[in-house]
Scaffold this motif. Structure first.
Motif, PDB file in Angstrom:
ATOM      1  N   VAL A 330     -43.908  -7.974 -71.534  1.00 31.08           N
ATOM      2  CA  VAL A 330     -43.703  -9.250 -70.805  1.00 31.08           C
ATOM      3  C   VAL A 330     -43.328  -8.922 -69.502  1.00 31.08           C
ATOM      4  O   VAL A 330     -43.644  -9.669 -68.677  1.00 31.08           O
ATOM      5  N   HIS A 331     -42.458  -8.084 -69.218  1.00 34.29           N
ATOM      6  CA  HIS A 331     -41.777  -7.662 -67.966  1.00 34.29           C
ATOM      7  C   HIS A 331     -42.673  -6.520 -67.314  1.00 34.29           C
ATOM      8  O   HIS A 331     -42.101  -5.312 -67.176  1.00 34.29           O
ATOM      9  N   GLN A 332     -43.774  -6.793 -66.743  1.00 31.88           N
ATOM     10  CA  GLN A 332     -44.731  -5.652 -66.144  1.00 31.88           C
ATOM     11  C   GLN A 332     -44.123  -5.172 -65.141  1.00 31.88           C
ATOM     12  O   GLN A 332     -44.383  -3.814 -64.887  1.00 31.88           O
ATOM     13  N   ASP A 333     -43.210  -5.768 -64.293  1.00 29.91           N
ATOM     14  CA  ASP A 333     -42.759  -5.274 -63.036  1.00 29.91           C
ATOM     15  C   ASP A 333     -41.816  -4.011 -63.606  1.00 29.91           C
ATOM     16  O   ASP A 333     -41.794  -3.283 -62.569  1.00 29.91           O
ATOM     17  N   MET A 334     -41.308  -3.877 -64.807  1.00 35.70           N
ATOM     18  CA  MET A 334     -40.425  -2.878 -65.100  1.00 35.70           C
ATOM     19  C   MET A 334     -41.312  -1.542 -65.243  1.00 35.70           C
ATOM     20  O   MET A 334     -40.731  -0.627 -65.339  1.00 35.70           O
ATOM     21  N   GLN A 335     -42.397  -1.880 -65.735  1.00 39.32           N
ATOM     22  CA  GLN A 335     -43.223  -0.585 -65.960  1.00 39.32           C
ATOM     23  C   GLN A 335     -43.284   0.456 -64.966  1.00 39.32           C
ATOM     24  O   GLN A 335     -43.014   1.601 -65.192  1.00 39.32           O
ATOM     25  N   GLU A 336     -43.676   0.066 -63.747  1.00 32.85           N
ATOM     26  CA  GLU A 336     -43.746   1.030 -62.618  1.00 32.85           C
ATOM     27  C   GLU A 336     -42.577   1.719 -62.263  1.00 32.85           C
ATOM     28  O   GLU A 336     -42.339   2.692 -62.004  1.00 32.85           O
ATOM     29  N   ILE A 337     -41.465   0.899 -62.364  1.00 26.90           N
ATOM     30  CA  ILE A 337     -39.943   1.214 -62.038  1.00 26.90           C
ATOM     31  C   ILE A 337     -39.698   2.273 -62.841  1.00 26.90           C
ATOM     32  O   ILE A 337     -39.002   3.478 -62.608  1.00 26.90           O
ATOM     33  N   LEU A 338     -39.814   2.278 -63.996  1.00 28.09           N
ATOM     34  CA  LEU A 338     -39.312   3.142 -65.399  1.00 28.09           C
ATOM     35  C   LEU A 338     -40.463   4.276 -65.210  1.00 28.09           C
ATOM     36  O   LEU A 338     -39.955   5.415 -65.813  1.00 28.09           O
ATOM     37  N   ARG A 339     -41.688   4.012 -64.989  1.00 28.74           N
ATOM     38  CA  ARG A 339     -42.645   5.161 -64.941  1.00 28.74           C
ATOM     39  C   ARG A 339     -42.105   6.078 -63.981  1.00 28.74           C
ATOM     40  O   ARG A 339     -42.404   7.312 -63.912  1.00 28.74           O
ATOM     41  N   GLU A 340     -41.710   5.567 -62.725  1.00 24.43           N
ATOM     42  CA  GLU A 340     -41.557   6.522 -61.463  1.00 24.43           C
ATOM     43  C   GLU A 340     -40.196   7.293 -61.896  1.00 24.43           C
ATOM     44  O   GLU A 340     -40.102   8.815 -61.517  1.00 24.43           O
ATOM     45  N   GLU A 341     -39.172   6.898 -62.669  1.00 27.95           N
ATOM     46  CA  GLU A 341     -38.204   7.435 -63.067  1.00 27.95           C
ATOM     47  C   GLU A 341     -38.559   8.613 -63.970  1.00 27.95           C
ATOM     48  O   GLU A 341     -38.106   9.939 -63.819  1.00 27.95           O
ATOM     49  N   ALA A 342     -39.391   8.372 -64.932  1.00 25.50           N
ATOM     50  CA  ALA A 342     -39.917   9.402 -65.944  1.00 25.50           C
ATOM     51  C   ALA A 342     -40.498  10.314 -65.142  1.00 25.50           C
ATOM     52  O   ALA A 342     -40.495  11.599 -65.518  1.00 25.50           O
ATOM     53  N   ARG A 343     -41.486   9.976 -64.213  1.00 25.10           N
ATOM     54  CA  ARG A 343     -42.097  11.026 -63.477  1.00 25.10           C
ATOM     55  C   ARG A 343     -41.156  12.124 -62.626  1.00 25.10           C
ATOM     56  O   ARG A 343     -41.447  13.080 -62.685  1.00 25.10           O
ATOM     57  N   GLU A 344     -40.091  11.290 -61.975  1.00 24.97           N
ATOM     58  CA  GLU A 344     -39.189  12.243 -61.458  1.00 24.97           C
ATOM     59  C   GLU A 344     -38.329  13.216 -62.346  1.00 24.97           C
ATOM     60  O   GLU A 344     -38.340  14.526 -61.995  1.00 24.97           O
ATOM     61  N   VAL A 345     -38.034  12.866 -63.395  1.00 25.14           N
ATOM     62  CA  VAL A 345     -37.194  13.591 -64.500  1.00 25.14           C
ATOM     63  C   VAL A 345     -37.975  14.405 -65.355  1.00 25.14           C
ATOM     64  O   VAL A 345     -37.828  15.557 -65.269  1.00 25.14           O
ATOM     65  N   LEU A 346     -39.128  13.934 -65.744  1.00 23.64           N
ATOM     66  CA  LEU A 346     -40.126  14.775 -66.433  1.00 23.64           C
ATOM     67  C   LEU A 346     -41.168  15.119 -66.064  1.00 23.64           C
ATOM     68  O   LEU A 346     -42.314  15.023 -66.208  1.00 23.64           O
TER      69      LEU A 346
END
Length: 539
Positions: A330-346
């Motif tokens: 539903v909230h597709q704008d959140m996907q890239e925000i969370l994806r970027e965090e995951a890339r940085e951490v993992l």
């Protein structure tokens, strides 16, 4: 991992059955017979008089039993809006319950079991006398192992979990080279079963279809048994139990679990005599080491504990993970925000196993907590009054009173959450960024949630997904808070981070968020809804 194990978490809505319930309850070759009997029992149940024996001097919120059966979340929200900080009573499908607002829960959460009992309340709600849904004398051991062995050593389990996740994605998830519709909830149940099983029973069992079948269906079978028994008045249940086929299925499931675990445990006991033997690192071994010598070969104990763990964890964790995926769609704008965090951490494979990796996914943590806020428990804080209690507002709670807290109402109270009807995936991340000196509230109201019962790991640790407070009781409260919630958090973050890094997610064109299922205060995501996935190109 909210639990039906007495001292793990006071929560009774523990599984997903709404999509399969009618065929299971009324199944069988003699369908017309079961329909007729069920109709008679339903009439008896609907029109049997309600006897309030406890004498609580609090107003009633009136609604029909059928409404409570299928719309409990709506009724809890409506009743909460009427009574707010006052104690009130409701006549639910499970009987009369006294509702305690968040503002008064703090007076009760620290009371001892002999005054206010979570164990008794859960046993009665789960009808454990018939369903065997209690850990009995091993409850304390089970809770201690979850806290010390599992929670205390999460980092070393992460590589195993990631390996298991990659395996099930490779074997059971579609290729998704183009946008592909997929029923995510059934897949998520199997995924969480595999992930949890890897730690609970080890790699020798967790991928076996027979083990997955019994560990997944045990909770569903038990829940249906409880529902059927609730249609009979208590005085009829000693005889009515023989009419509930699911109770016999429960016994068969316990026997199956025992049979599958017996050779594994026998081998471990035998091999432990070999010098230099390295013990496996899973719950089977932890419990084996913790049991007294005369119980180490009681394989029934191991089987029962394992199925209780499964019942307490698989469906609750998979439900929330699915709800998070629906919210991501539903909230597709959140996907890239969370994806970027995951890339940085993992950033690499080794990062998945670092001790601080999952805790560093703070935005994802916030997203999960927000999804839980709006899709979580209808009620919480299930307790039975054992000795009379007087509350500060003058309410007298006699012995025998059954208590609940209206979580569905608290979750949309603007005094606790600003713009409560709006899904804000970064709501709790923003609160964690506030200086410690600022009031830790989501609104300007002076009424704020109580501090977390856990020592915070950062100045604003109360806003973490696993944190609990008088207004955030999805994982229970006080000494009865779910000891497996940290493991559940790790599982959910791992699944969501992996999917975000590898797939785009969206709803079908023209469709909205899949509606949840409600049945007798049990809320669960749709089993049949399809979500669109597309594999992302390698970065």
């Amino acid at each position: 991992m909210p639990s039906i194990i007495e001292n793990a978490s006071p929560r009774t809505n523990f599984t997903t059955v709404a999509d399969v319930l009618p065929s299971n309850v009324l199944g069988g070759s003699r369908l017309s017979y079961y329909v007729a009997i069920s109709a008679i029992l339903l009439c008896i149940w609907l029109f049997q008089p309600d006897k309030q024996k406890c004498g609580v001097s609090a107003p009633f919120y009136k609604a029909s039993r059928l409404k409570w059966m299928f719309s409990a979340d709506t009724l809890v929200k409506d009743s909460y809006s009427k009574f707010r900080d006052a104690v009130y009573q409701i006549k639910t499908t499970e009987g009369v319950r006294t509702i305690i607002p968040a503002s008064l829960v703090g007076e009760l959460k620290g009371l001892p079991e002999d005054t206010l009992s979570a164990r008794t309340a859960v046993k009665e709600a789960m009808l454990s006398e018939y369903t065997k849904l209690c850990a009995g004398q091993h409850a304390d051991t089970l809770s201690l192992l979850l806290k010390c062995k599992m929670t205390g050593q999460l980092a070393r389990m992460t590589p195993q979990l990631k390996e298991e996740l990659e395996y099930i994605i490779a074997t059971e998830f579609p290729e998704c080279e183009e946008w592909t519709p997929f029923k995510i909830q059934p897949f998520m149940i199997r995924t969480v079963s595999r992930l949890s099983g890897r730690i609970f029973v080890g790699p020798a069992l967790n991928r076996m279809e027979e083990w997955m079948d019994v560990s997944i269906n045990f909770a569903v079978t038990a829940f249906i048994a409880v529902i059927k028994l609730q249609f009979f008045p208590p005085w009829m249940r000693p005889a009515a139990q023989y009419l509930v086929s699911e109770l016999r299925t429960i016994e068969k499931d316990l026997e199956k679990a025992q049979a599958m675990l017996t050779p594994i445990i026998e081998e471990r006991i035998r091999d432990s005599e070999i010098p230099g033997y390295e013990k496996p690192d899973d719950f089977v071994q932890w419990l084996l080491d913790a049991l007294p010598e005369d119980q180490k070969r009681d394989f029934y104990i191991q089987g029962k504990v394992q199925l209780l763990l499964s019942a307490a964890s698989i469906h609750t964790t998979s439900n929330l993970t699915t709800d998070c995926i629906y919210d991501l769609a539903v909230h597709q704008d959140m996907q890239e925000i969370l994806r970027e965090e995951a890339r940085e951490v993992l950033e690499d494979d080794e990062a998945w196993g670092r001790k601080d990796s999952m805790p560093r996914l703070k935005k994802l943590d916030s997203f999960i907590k927000e999804s839980q806020r709006l899709s979580g428990n209808v009620t919480s804080f299930i307790r039975k009054v054992m000795k009379p209690i007087d509350l500060s507002d003058g309410t007298h709670l006699p012995a025998g009173t059954s208590l609940l807290a209206p979580m569905a109402g608290v979750a949309i109270d603007a005094r606790y959450y600003s713009n409560p009807d709006v899904f804000d995936g970064l709501r709790f991340w923003k609160l964690r960024q506030q200086p410690q000196s600022q009031p830790q509230s989501t609104s300007s109201s002076p009424t704020t949630p109580s501090p977390t019962d856990d020592p915070p790991t950062n100045p604003n640790g109360r806003w973490q997904f696993t944190s609990i407070s008088d207004a955030a009781m999805n994982f229970g409260l006080g000494k009865h808070a779910c000891p497996g919630r940290f493991f559940a958090s790790c599982e959910i973050k791992m699944v969501l981070a992996y999917l975000l890094l590898n797939y785009d997610i969206k709803l079908r064109d023209g469709e909205g968020r899949p509606a949840p299922n409600m049945f007798m205060m049990t809320k669960s995501p749709s089993m049949t809804a399809e979500i669109m996935f597309r594999r992302r190109s390698a970065c």
